[in-house]
Structure formats: C-alpha cells, structure tokens
Design an enzyme around this catalytic site. Sequence first.
Site, mmCIF file in Angstrom:
data_model
loop_
_atom_site.group_PDB
_atom_site.id
_atom_site.type_symbol
_atom_site.label_atom_id
_atom_site.label_comp_id
_atom_site.label_asym_id
_atom_site.label_seq_id
_atom_site.Cartn_x
_atom_site.Cartn_y
_atom_site.Cartn_z
ATOM 1 N N HIS A 40 -0.832 10.735 -2.428
ATOM 2 C CA HIS A 40 -2.126 10.317 -1.908
ATOM 3 C C HIS A 40 -3.035 11.495 -1.597
ATOM 4 C CE1 HIS A 40 -4.975 9.320 1.350
ATOM 5 N NE2 HIS A 40 -5.166 8.226 0.640
ATOM 6 N N HIS A 64 0.830 -1.202 0.000
ATOM 7 C CA HIS A 64 0.000 0.000 0.000
ATOM 8 C C HIS A 64 0.871 1.261 0.000
ATOM 9 C CE1 HIS A 64 -3.364 2.485 2.109
ATOM 10 N NE2 HIS A 64 -3.528 2.488 0.802
#
Length: 280
Positions: free
Chosen positions: A84, A42
């Site tokens: 992100h 991730h």
Amino acid sequence: MLRIPMRPAAAGLAFVAMAAVPLSAAGTAPRVGAGSPLVIAHRGAARDAPENTLSAVDAAYRRGLIWVENDVQRTKDGRLVVLHDTTLRRTTDVERMFPDRAPWRVRDFTAAEIARLDAGSWFGPRFAGERVPTLAAFLRRLDHHGQGLLLEIKSPKSAPGIEAGVLGELRRHGWLDRAHIGSRLVVQSFCLPCVARVHKLAPRMRTGVLGAPAGDRLARCARFADQINPRMSTLSSRWIKAVHRLRGAHGRPLEIYAWGVGKNTGVRLARAFGIEGIIS
C-alpha cells in the site's frame, strides 16, 4: 445471482458473499442485488493478518470473503509487488536491513531486495518472516481459493507505463480470460488518466475510479469506468443518485463500493445508502 455457502465469520461481521457468475452479454458480471451489499476485504483481512500479504488473503478466505482488494506498485527493476504505502518503512523491517537507503521508497528497491524484508513482524510475532508478495504470487493464491480481486494501481504517475505492465502480468497468469474478466476482476485507481488507459488497453476489463468526482468529471468517468468508489464519509443521497443515473463503460448503471468504513457499521450503512458494497 448464484451464491455460495458462507464460511464461518468472526463475531460481529455481517456480509454477503457473491460467487463467480457467468459473463453477461455486455461483458460484465450481473450487479449485486439491492439490499445485499458485497463486502470486499480491504488489503485482505487486514485485522487478522498483515495487510496485502498472502496470510491476509488466506484470512479473508477463512472469513468467507471471496473478494480481496490490494495495491500494486512497481519496483526499481520493473517487477510488480503488492504494497500500500509508497515507502517500505511502516510494514517491513527495511530500516534495519537497509539503514542507509532512506526514505525507503518502493521504486528505489529491486524485487530481490524487497523479497528479503520481513513484512509480518510489525503486525505480530506469529507473522515473522512474512514477505511482501509479488503480484504473480498474489494472483496464484487468489486462484487457489477461487477469490476475486479489486486491484488498485498505486502511484501510477511515478511509474509510467505501469498500466500495461499490470495487464501483462494479469494476462500471463490467466486473469484476462473470459471467466476472470467477467466476474472476478476489477482494476481501479485514484488516477483518472490511469483508469482510462486501462480501459483503452483492455476494453472488456471492468474498472473503477477511486474518490468522489462531481459534475462533469463524474460524467467523464462513466466513459471508461464501471464503478465509482468513494470514501464512506463523503457519501450523500444526492451524489449517489447522480452516480446511479449514469451508465458506465459497459452500458450498465455505475456501481458504488465505499471504503473507509467503520468496523461494525459498513453493511448497515451500505444498505441504508442503497450502494452495491463496501471495501472493509
């Protein structure tokens, strides 16, 4: 299913690595075997290096993780960068470099301005000077290691046309060829229309929907997606069975890759739930 030898992993991390596999007749890679959940890093190995950086890709490779998840956004001048948050504040020194540009949204900065930012010091002194990578640089590093990519298109509503831009960048760097599409690339988003557009523009591309849609929405997703990727805490056996009963865009049963997974419980829970893998 082919496998590769696993490189040494940090203590307490159990995973199964899946090698690149030949394209199937349906245009997708074979499914991960039952009881063998795939672990996808991730934002790279984000416990070892600053998330979504080239160092995080390298750290994932050192751990033996051959799939990496990232987040892609578009800059003010139309370039694609890997980050992100929709703002630069948390993971860069943008407040020091550009104190008068609050709220420091990614879309308000050019790629050249973002390239000046330190994206590593917040994580630790040894990463000082790490940069926010462009999608192009990220793809080159993954190719260097032979890793696969689960690419999330972030905030597409604020960047109209980003789907075509992402596909264009993937094409320029050789990622829309048979080998990459077959076994090394999935594009996902929380935005259903975005995923549908990716499928329309690149019908052979494997795609994923983030979240846990239910009912008619789940059946709708199966028309243009191959994966449904929810938060682990939302999973139930009933919902998993409903997903696995459906066939996705390329004729194979929908797969599930869960995220929001605890540090030491991910693989065990994935096996217990009977899902294909975790993004952890």
